[in-house]
Design a protein around this motif. Structure first.
Motif, PDB file in Angstrom:
ATOM      1  N   THR A 115       0.742  -1.330  -0.118  1.00 52.40           N
ATOM      2  CA  THR A 115       0.000  -0.048  -0.181  1.00 52.40           C
ATOM      3  C   THR A 115       0.958   1.336   0.127  1.00 52.40           C
ATOM      4  OG1 THR A 115      -1.927  -1.286   1.126  1.00 52.40           O
ATOM      5  CG2 THR A 115      -1.843   1.346   1.208  1.00 52.40           C
ATOM      6  N   GLU A 116       2.020   1.232   0.868  1.00 51.47           N
ATOM      7  CA  GLU A 116       2.929   2.688   0.641  1.00 51.47           C
ATOM      8  C   GLU A 116       3.557   2.683  -0.628  1.00 51.47           C
ATOM      9  OE1 GLU A 116       5.672   1.988   3.616  1.00 51.47           O
ATOM     10  OE2 GLU A 116       4.324   1.256   5.295  1.00 51.47           O
ATOM     11  N   LEU A 117       3.855   1.646  -1.069  1.00 54.33           N
ATOM     12  CA  LEU A 117       4.605   1.819  -2.637  1.00 54.33           C
ATOM     13  C   LEU A 117       3.363   2.135  -3.479  1.00 54.33           C
ATOM     14  CD1 LEU A 117       6.634  -1.632  -2.946  1.00 54.33           C
ATOM     15  CD2 LEU A 117       7.420   0.956  -2.211  1.00 54.33           C
ATOM     16  N   PHE A 118       2.372   1.870  -3.305  1.00 54.22           N
ATOM     17  CA  PHE A 118       1.237   2.293  -4.207  1.00 54.22           C
ATOM     18  C   PHE A 118       1.077   3.837  -4.037  1.00 54.22           C
ATOM     19  CE2 PHE A 118       0.511  -2.216  -5.296  1.00 54.22           C
ATOM     20  CZ  PHE A 118       1.066  -2.361  -6.378  1.00 54.22           C
ATOM     21  N   GLU A 119       1.018   4.061  -2.774  1.00 54.86           N
ATOM     22  CA  GLU A 119       0.625   5.552  -2.356  1.00 54.86           C
ATOM     23  C   GLU A 119       1.914   6.333  -2.849  1.00 54.86           C
ATOM     24  OE1 GLU A 119       0.190   5.321   1.739  1.00 54.86           O
ATOM     25  OE2 GLU A 119      -2.085   5.377   1.561  1.00 54.86           O
ATOM     26  N   GLN A 120       3.197   6.040  -2.939  1.00 54.15           N
ATOM     27  CA  GLN A 120       4.209   6.742  -3.150  1.00 54.15           C
ATOM     28  C   GLN A 120       4.157   6.817  -4.755  1.00 54.15           C
ATOM     29  OE1 GLN A 120       7.839   4.948  -2.132  1.00 54.15           O
ATOM     30  NE2 GLN A 120       7.309   4.510   0.149  1.00 54.15           N
ATOM     31  N   LEU A 121       3.535   6.095  -5.639  1.00 54.13           N
ATOM     32  CA  LEU A 121       3.049   5.978  -7.226  1.00 54.13           C
ATOM     33  C   LEU A 121       2.247   7.057  -7.260  1.00 54.13           C
ATOM     34  CD1 LEU A 121       3.595   2.511  -7.995  1.00 54.13           C
ATOM     35  CD2 LEU A 121       4.835   4.205  -8.838  1.00 54.13           C
ATOM     36  N   GLY A 122       1.310   7.503  -6.076  1.00 52.47           N
ATOM     37  CA  GLY A 122       0.476   8.707  -6.500  1.00 52.47           C
ATOM     38  C   GLY A 122      -1.099   8.042  -6.287  1.00 52.47           C
ATOM     39  N   PHE A 123      -1.268   6.976  -5.914  1.00 55.48           N
ATOM     40  CA  PHE A 123      -2.557   6.256  -5.619  1.00 55.48           C
ATOM     41  C   PHE A 123      -3.150   6.703  -4.513  1.00 55.48           C
ATOM     42  CE2 PHE A 123      -1.054   3.328  -8.731  1.00 55.48           C
ATOM     43  CZ  PHE A 123      -2.072   3.138  -9.437  1.00 55.48           C
ATOM     44  N   ASP A 124      -4.319   7.310  -4.419  1.00 54.52           N
ATOM     45  CA  ASP A 124      -4.782   7.584  -2.984  1.00 54.52           C
ATOM     46  C   ASP A 124      -5.067   6.541  -2.014  1.00 54.52           C
ATOM     47  OD1 ASP A 124      -7.418   6.175  -3.394  1.00 54.52           O
ATOM     48  OD2 ASP A 124      -8.164   8.042  -4.429  1.00 54.52           O
ATOM     49  N   ALA A 125      -5.081   6.542  -0.948  1.00 59.37           N
ATOM     50  CA  ALA A 125      -5.004   5.407   0.316  1.00 59.37           C
ATOM     51  C   ALA A 125      -5.970   4.209  -0.234  1.00 59.37           C
ATOM     52  CB  ALA A 125      -5.257   5.759   1.682  1.00 59.37           C
ATOM     53  N   GLU A 126      -7.273   4.719  -0.494  1.00 61.76           N
ATOM     54  CA  GLU A 126      -8.252   3.485  -0.989  1.00 61.76           C
ATOM     55  C   GLU A 126      -7.672   2.847  -2.071  1.00 61.76           C
ATOM     56  OE1 GLU A 126     -12.930   2.996  -2.496  1.00 61.76           O
ATOM     57  OE2 GLU A 126     -12.240   4.940  -1.895  1.00 61.76           O
ATOM     58  N   ALA A 128      -4.747   2.387  -3.422  1.00 63.26           N
ATOM     59  CA  ALA A 128      -3.332   1.846  -3.018  1.00 63.26           C
ATOM     60  C   ALA A 128      -3.723   0.711  -2.510  1.00 63.26           C
ATOM     61  CB  ALA A 128      -2.460   2.827  -2.228  1.00 63.26           C
ATOM     62  N   ARG A 129      -4.678   0.368  -1.473  1.00 67.61           N
ATOM     63  CA  ARG A 129      -4.930  -0.645  -0.537  1.00 67.61           C
ATOM     64  C   ARG A 129      -5.529  -1.607  -1.699  1.00 67.61           C
ATOM     65  NH1 ARG A 129      -3.672  -3.455   4.190  1.00 67.61           N
ATOM     66  NH2 ARG A 129      -5.325  -4.734   4.561  1.00 67.61           N
ATOM     67  N   LYS A 130      -6.516  -1.338  -2.664  1.00 66.82           N
ATOM     68  CA  LYS A 130      -7.007  -2.318  -3.462  1.00 66.82           C
ATOM     69  C   LYS A 130      -5.765  -2.559  -4.559  1.00 66.82           C
ATOM     70  CE  LYS A 130     -11.575  -0.145  -3.694  1.00 66.82           C
ATOM     71  NZ  LYS A 130     -12.460   0.557  -4.599  1.00 66.82           N
ATOM     72  N   ARG A 131      -4.799  -1.952  -4.792  1.00 69.72           N
ATOM     73  CA  ARG A 131      -3.540  -2.368  -5.529  1.00 69.72           C
ATOM     74  C   ARG A 131      -2.819  -3.228  -5.019  1.00 69.72           C
ATOM     75  NH1 ARG A 131      -3.143  -0.229 -11.303  1.00 69.72           N
ATOM     76  NH2 ARG A 131      -5.241   0.974 -11.179  1.00 69.72           N
ATOM     77  N   ALA A 132      -2.703  -3.079  -3.684  1.00 72.94           N
ATOM     78  CA  ALA A 132      -1.856  -3.925  -2.892  1.00 72.94           C
ATOM     79  C   ALA A 132      -2.569  -5.434  -2.753  1.00 72.94           C
ATOM     80  CB  ALA A 132      -1.794  -3.327  -1.384  1.00 72.94           C
ATOM     81  N   LEU A 133      -3.712  -5.234  -2.804  1.00 69.39           N
ATOM     82  CA  LEU A 133      -4.505  -6.543  -2.460  1.00 69.39           C
ATOM     83  C   LEU A 133      -4.546  -7.462  -3.700  1.00 69.39           C
ATOM     84  CD1 LEU A 133      -7.858  -5.382  -0.591  1.00 69.39           C
ATOM     85  CD2 LEU A 133      -5.980  -7.311   0.097  1.00 69.39           C
ATOM     86  N   ILE A 134      -4.469  -6.708  -5.039  1.00 63.55           N
ATOM     87  CA  ILE A 134      -4.451  -7.254  -6.270  1.00 63.55           C
ATOM     88  C   ILE A 134      -3.104  -7.905  -6.505  1.00 63.55           C
ATOM     89  CG2 ILE A 134      -4.324  -6.916  -8.842  1.00 63.55           C
ATOM     90  CD1 ILE A 134      -6.582  -4.725  -8.259  1.00 63.55           C
ATOM     91  N   ALA A 135      -2.080  -6.905  -6.138  1.00 59.02           N
ATOM     92  CA  ALA A 135      -0.539  -7.417  -6.102  1.00 59.02           C
ATOM     93  C   ALA A 135      -0.561  -8.669  -5.468  1.00 59.02           C
ATOM     94  CB  ALA A 135       0.255  -6.193  -5.658  1.00 59.02           C
ATOM     95  N   THR A 165       0.788  -0.389 -12.059  1.00 58.02           N
ATOM     96  CA  THR A 165       1.200   0.880 -11.825  1.00 58.02           C
ATOM     97  C   THR A 165       0.556   1.883 -13.127  1.00 58.02           C
ATOM     98  OG1 THR A 165       3.374   0.405 -13.166  1.00 58.02           O
ATOM     99  CG2 THR A 165       3.339   0.293 -10.688  1.00 58.02           C
ATOM    100  N   GLN A 166      -0.296   1.282 -14.025  1.00 60.82           N
ATOM    101  CA  GLN A 166      -0.672   1.939 -15.266  1.00 60.82           C
ATOM    102  C   GLN A 166      -1.241   3.033 -14.918  1.00 60.82           C
ATOM    103  OE1 GLN A 166      -2.558  -0.634 -18.151  1.00 60.82           O
ATOM    104  NE2 GLN A 166      -2.118   0.528 -19.679  1.00 60.82           N
ATOM    105  N   ALA A 167      -2.384   2.975 -14.233  1.00 61.15           N
ATOM    106  CA  ALA A 167      -3.134   4.440 -13.820  1.00 61.15           C
ATOM    107  C   ALA A 167      -2.244   5.463 -13.369  1.00 61.15           C
ATOM    108  CB  ALA A 167      -4.396   3.928 -13.097  1.00 61.15           C
ATOM    109  N   ALA A 168      -1.250   5.015 -12.324  1.00 53.79           N
ATOM    110  CA  ALA A 168      -0.477   5.962 -11.895  1.00 53.79           C
ATOM    111  C   ALA A 168       0.551   6.583 -12.641  1.00 53.79           C
ATOM    112  CB  ALA A 168       0.465   5.602 -10.718  1.00 53.79           C
ATOM    113  N   ILE A 169       1.007   5.789 -13.780  1.00 60.20           N
ATOM    114  CA  ILE A 169       1.895   6.301 -14.797  1.00 60.20           C
ATOM    115  C   ILE A 169       1.018   7.436 -15.683  1.00 60.20           C
ATOM    116  CG2 ILE A 169       3.295   5.807 -16.959  1.00 60.20           C
ATOM    117  CD1 ILE A 169       3.896   3.142 -15.410  1.00 60.20           C
TER     118      ILE A 169
END
Length: 173
Positions: A115-126, A128-135, A165-169
């Motif tokens: 979740t922290e990594l996805f937040e660093q990529l620019g995702f909001d907390a919600e 980022a957590r969803k991406r973390a679960l998918i990963a 990371t596509q949406a963040a890019i």
């Protein structure tokens, strides 16, 4: 040695007598270090926690960008998984009173870090957590496939990181 036994034979393989025989040691010498199987199992899963979560995170943190961290994380964990599935043995033993709490703690730590990594990529907390679960789900799926269908699947590290990371890019471009 207990981690290897766990990967090869599952939870039943982590027992005093077979591990003593495997190591060429006496049962008494093993009992000197571990008074019972529960203590051996606890030491085994705590070692797994250190080596397969905390040390991996330390390694990944050497990378500069969140995207590079994700790539290194996937490369590292999938490479380890191909060498034997301690992860699947622990997942299968999740109902065990020793394994369950450690597995829960490790899963939360891993999801928190992702979740922290996805937040660093620019995702909001919600998100980022969803991406973390998918990963994490992708990782567990790859682990299962390596264990049950060896040779059929190869890790798709670059593709996984690109999709995750596509949406963040696009958002940060």
């Amino acid at each position: 040695m207990a981690l290897r036994a766990l990967a090869e034979g599952g939870l039943p393989a982590v027992a005093i007598e077979p591990l003593a025989a495997r190591a060429g040691a006496t049962k008494g010498s093993v009992y000197h270090h571990f008074p019972n199987r529960e203590a051996l199992l606890k030491a085994t899963v705590e070692r797994w926690e250190r080596e397969h979560t905390e040390k991996v995170i330390e390694l990944v943190e050497d990378e500069k960008s969140p995207r590079d961290k994700l790539r290194t994380l996937f490369e590292t964990v999938l490479d380890r998984t191909r060498k034997g599935s301690v992860e699947m043995a622990l997942q299968a033993g999740a109902g065990n009173e020793v394994i369950g709490p450690v597995l829960q703690r490790v899963t939360e730590r891993r999801l928190g870090y992702l979740t922290e990594l996805f937040e660093q990529l620019g995702f909001d907390a919600e998100h980022a957590r969803k991406r973390a679960l998918i990963a994490f789900s992708l990782y567990l799926g790859q682990v299962q496939m390596f264990a049950t269908l060896p040779g059929l699947v190869e890790p798709m590290v670059d593709e996984a990181v690109q999709v995750l990371t596509q949406a963040a890019i696009a958002h940060n471009a």
